[in-house]
Scaffold this motif. Structure first.
Motif, PDB file in Angstrom:
ATOM      1  N   THR A 140       0.866  -1.175   0.000  1.00 41.04           N
ATOM      2  CA  THR A 140       0.000   0.000   0.000  1.00 41.04           C
ATOM      3  C   THR A 140       0.907   1.231   0.000  1.00 41.04           C
ATOM      4  OG1 THR A 140      -0.079   0.218   2.400  1.00 41.04           O
ATOM      5  CG2 THR A 140      -1.742  -1.226   1.374  1.00 41.04           C
ATOM      6  N   ALA A 141       0.346   2.366  -0.326  1.00 42.32           N
ATOM      7  CA  ALA A 141       1.131   3.606  -0.320  1.00 42.32           C
ATOM      8  C   ALA A 141       1.689   3.874   1.072  1.00 42.32           C
ATOM      9  CB  ALA A 141       0.278   4.777  -0.804  1.00 42.32           C
ATOM     10  N   ASN A 142       0.904   3.612   2.091  1.00 44.02           N
ATOM     11  CA  ASN A 142       1.367   3.827   3.463  1.00 44.02           C
ATOM     12  C   ASN A 142       2.515   2.871   3.811  1.00 44.02           C
ATOM     13  OD1 ASN A 142       1.127   5.242   6.002  1.00 44.02           O
ATOM     14  ND2 ASN A 142       0.382   3.299   6.830  1.00 44.02           N
ATOM     15  N   GLU A 143       2.400   1.609   3.407  1.00 46.26           N
ATOM     16  CA  GLU A 143       3.475   0.648   3.649  1.00 46.26           C
ATOM     17  C   GLU A 143       4.759   1.068   2.928  1.00 46.26           C
ATOM     18  OE1 GLU A 143       0.987  -3.522   4.198  1.00 46.26           O
ATOM     19  OE2 GLU A 143       1.469  -2.817   2.182  1.00 46.26           O
ATOM     20  N   ALA A 144       4.604   1.537   1.694  1.00 42.48           N
ATOM     21  CA  ALA A 144       5.776   1.981   0.931  1.00 42.48           C
ATOM     22  C   ALA A 144       6.468   3.140   1.652  1.00 42.48           C
ATOM     23  CB  ALA A 144       5.365   2.395  -0.478  1.00 42.48           C
TER      24      ALA A 144
ATOM     25  N   GLY B 151      12.983   1.778   3.146  1.00 43.09           N
ATOM     26  CA  GLY B 151      14.269   1.092   3.044  1.00 43.09           C
ATOM     27  C   GLY B 151      14.105  -0.357   2.628  1.00 43.09           C
ATOM     28  N   ASP B 152      13.117  -1.037   3.217  1.00 39.58           N
ATOM     29  CA  ASP B 152      12.836  -2.425   2.854  1.00 39.58           C
ATOM     30  C   ASP B 152      12.378  -2.519   1.403  1.00 39.58           C
ATOM     31  OD1 ASP B 152      12.518  -5.234   3.479  1.00 39.58           O
ATOM     32  OD2 ASP B 152      10.349  -4.876   3.542  1.00 39.58           O
TER      33      ASP B 152
ATOM     34  N   LEU C 222      13.231  -0.576  -1.030  1.00 36.88           N
ATOM     35  CA  LEU C 222      14.403  -0.410  -1.890  1.00 36.88           C
ATOM     36  C   LEU C 222      15.172  -1.721  -2.040  1.00 36.88           C
ATOM     37  CD1 LEU C 222      15.782   3.081  -0.832  1.00 36.88           C
ATOM     38  CD2 LEU C 222      14.431   2.491  -2.851  1.00 36.88           C
ATOM     39  N   LEU C 223      15.212  -2.511  -0.999  1.00 32.08           N
ATOM     40  CA  LEU C 223      15.858  -3.824  -1.087  1.00 32.08           C
ATOM     41  C   LEU C 223      15.035  -4.776  -1.953  1.00 32.08           C
ATOM     42  CD1 LEU C 223      17.027  -4.294   2.614  1.00 32.08           C
ATOM     43  CD2 LEU C 223      18.451  -3.740   0.626  1.00 32.08           C
ATOM     44  N   LYS C 224      13.719  -4.744  -1.806  1.00 32.90           N
ATOM     45  CA  LYS C 224      12.837  -5.633  -2.572  1.00 32.90           C
ATOM     46  C   LYS C 224      12.925  -5.358  -4.073  1.00 32.90           C
ATOM     47  CE  LYS C 224       9.540  -6.600   1.052  1.00 32.90           C
ATOM     48  NZ  LYS C 224       8.276  -6.303   1.682  1.00 32.90           N
ATOM     49  N   VAL C 225      13.018  -4.096  -4.461  1.00 34.52           N
ATOM     50  CA  VAL C 225      13.026  -3.784  -5.896  1.00 34.52           C
ATOM     51  C   VAL C 225      14.306  -4.253  -6.576  1.00 34.52           C
ATOM     52  CG1 VAL C 225      11.442  -1.842  -5.679  1.00 34.52           C
ATOM     53  CG2 VAL C 225      13.901  -1.415  -5.727  1.00 34.52           C
ATOM     54  N   GLN C 226      15.320  -4.616  -5.795  1.00 33.07           N
ATOM     55  CA  GLN C 226      16.527  -5.175  -6.399  1.00 33.07           C
ATOM     56  C   GLN C 226      16.267  -6.601  -6.890  1.00 33.07           C
ATOM     57  OE1 GLN C 226      19.008  -3.037  -6.979  1.00 33.07           O
ATOM     58  NE2 GLN C 226      17.624  -1.629  -5.930  1.00 33.07           N
ATOM     59  N   ARG C 227      15.227  -7.242  -6.357  1.00 29.99           N
ATOM     60  CA  ARG C 227      14.875  -8.607  -6.746  1.00 29.99           C
ATOM     61  C   ARG C 227      13.708  -8.657  -7.729  1.00 29.99           C
ATOM     62  NH1 ARG C 227      15.528  -8.887  -1.161  1.00 29.99           N
ATOM     63  NH2 ARG C 227      13.297  -8.954  -0.846  1.00 29.99           N
ATOM     64  N   GLU C 228      12.743  -7.763  -7.539  1.00 24.11           N
ATOM     65  CA  GLU C 228      11.554  -7.755  -8.394  1.00 24.11           C
ATOM     66  C   GLU C 228      10.866  -6.397  -8.286  1.00 24.11           C
ATOM     67  OE1 GLU C 228       8.267 -10.256  -7.083  1.00 24.11           O
ATOM     68  OE2 GLU C 228       8.926 -10.070  -5.017  1.00 24.11           O
ATOM     69  N   PRO C 229      10.078  -6.022  -9.298  1.00 26.04           N
ATOM     70  CA  PRO C 229       9.330  -4.766  -9.212  1.00 26.04           C
ATOM     71  C   PRO C 229       8.348  -4.805  -8.042  1.00 26.04           C
ATOM     72  CG  PRO C 229       9.341  -5.590 -11.459  1.00 26.04           C
ATOM     73  CD  PRO C 229       9.903  -6.683 -10.585  1.00 26.04           C
ATOM     74  N   VAL C 230       8.047  -3.643  -7.499  1.00 25.70           N
ATOM     75  CA  VAL C 230       7.088  -3.521  -6.397  1.00 25.70           C
ATOM     76  C   VAL C 230       5.961  -2.599  -6.849  1.00 25.70           C
ATOM     77  CG1 VAL C 230       6.726  -2.710  -4.030  1.00 25.70           C
ATOM     78  CG2 VAL C 230       8.850  -3.897  -4.623  1.00 25.70           C
ATOM     79  N   GLN C 231       4.747  -3.111  -6.790  1.00 25.26           N
ATOM     80  CA  GLN C 231       3.567  -2.314  -7.144  1.00 25.26           C
ATOM     81  C   GLN C 231       3.086  -1.578  -5.908  1.00 25.26           C
ATOM     82  OE1 GLN C 231       0.437  -4.097  -9.601  1.00 25.26           O
ATOM     83  NE2 GLN C 231      -1.009  -3.510  -8.001  1.00 25.26           N
ATOM     84  N   ILE C 232       2.749  -0.306  -6.076  1.00 30.07           N
ATOM     85  CA  ILE C 232       2.224   0.520  -4.988  1.00 30.07           C
ATOM     86  C   ILE C 232       0.742   0.765  -5.256  1.00 30.07           C
ATOM     87  CG2 ILE C 232       2.450   2.668  -3.672  1.00 30.07           C
ATOM     88  CD1 ILE C 232       5.029   0.977  -3.709  1.00 30.07           C
ATOM     89  N   ASN C 233      -0.087   0.422  -4.271  1.00 23.92           N
ATOM     90  CA  ASN C 233      -1.529   0.639  -4.388  1.00 23.92           C
ATOM     91  C   ASN C 233      -1.971   1.744  -3.440  1.00 23.92           C
ATOM     92  OD1 ASN C 233      -1.630  -1.525  -6.130  1.00 23.92           O
ATOM     93  ND2 ASN C 233      -2.496  -2.938  -4.640  1.00 23.92           N
ATOM     94  N   ARG C 234      -2.914   2.552  -3.902  1.00 23.36           N
ATOM     95  CA  ARG C 234      -3.546   3.568  -3.060  1.00 23.36           C
ATOM     96  C   ARG C 234      -5.050   3.359  -3.165  1.00 23.36           C
ATOM     97  NH1 ARG C 234      -1.825   9.316  -4.313  1.00 23.36           N
ATOM     98  NH2 ARG C 234      -0.172   8.879  -2.819  1.00 23.36           N
ATOM     99  N   ASN C 235      -5.691   3.242  -2.026  1.00 24.06           N
ATOM    100  CA  ASN C 235      -7.137   2.973  -1.985  1.00 24.06           C
ATOM    101  C   ASN C 235      -7.496   1.739  -2.801  1.00 24.06           C
ATOM    102  OD1 ASN C 235      -7.584   5.290  -0.385  1.00 24.06           O
ATOM    103  ND2 ASN C 235      -7.636   6.576  -2.213  1.00 24.06           N
ATOM    104  N   GLY C 236      -6.626   0.721  -2.731  1.00 22.93           N
ATOM    105  CA  GLY C 236      -6.888  -0.540  -3.413  1.00 22.93           C
ATOM    106  C   GLY C 236      -6.625  -0.548  -4.902  1.00 22.93           C
ATOM    107  N   LYS C 237      -6.141   0.572  -5.455  1.00 21.15           N
ATOM    108  CA  LYS C 237      -5.898   0.658  -6.899  1.00 21.15           C
ATOM    109  C   LYS C 237      -4.405   0.849  -7.156  1.00 21.15           C
ATOM    110  CE  LYS C 237     -10.387   2.676  -7.819  1.00 21.15           C
ATOM    111  NZ  LYS C 237     -11.134   3.835  -8.285  1.00 21.15           N
TER     112      LYS C 237
END
Length: 86
Positions: free
Chosen positions: A5-9, A14-15, A17-32
Motif C-alpha cells: 500500500t502507499a502507506n506501507e511503501a 528502506g525495505d 528499496l531492497l525488494k526492488v533489487q529482486r523484483e518490481p514492487v507495485q504501490i496501491n492507493r485505496n486498493g488501486k
C-alpha cells in the motif's frame, strides 16, 4: 510482483528499496495500483528495449516508405506502446 500500500511503501521505504533489487514492487492507493517501483538495472533495460523497438520501427518505416507504405505518427506510437506493454 510484490505489492505494497502507499502507506506501507512510505513506512517501509528502506525495505522496499531492497525488494526492488529482486523484483518490481507495485504501490496501491485505496486498493488501486498507482505506481511500480523498479531497480535502476531493470529501468535501464526497459529504456534500452524501448530504444531498440523505436529504431526497428523507424527502420521498418523507412523500408515501408520506400515501398509506398506509410503510417501516421499516432498509429506508429500507439503500436510502439502496445509492444512495450507486452
Amino acid at each position: 510482483m510484490h505489492t505494497l500500500t502507499a502507506n506501507e511503501a512510505k513506512t517501509q521505504f528502506g525495505d522496499m528499496l531492497l525488494k526492488v533489487q529482486r523484483e518490481p514492487v507495485q504501490i496501491n492507493r485505496n486498493g488501486k495500483p498507482v505506481a511500480v517501483v523498479v531497480s535502476v538495472k531493470d529501468y535501464q533495460q526497459l529504456e534500452a528495449m524501448k530504444l531498440q523497438l523505436l529504431q526497428a520501427k523507424i527502420q521498418r518505416g523507412r523500408s515501408e516508405s520506400d515501398a509506398g507504405l506509410t503510417v501516421d505518427g499516432d498509429t506508429f506510437f500507439n503500436d510502439l506502446m502496445e509492444q512495450y506493454k507486452e
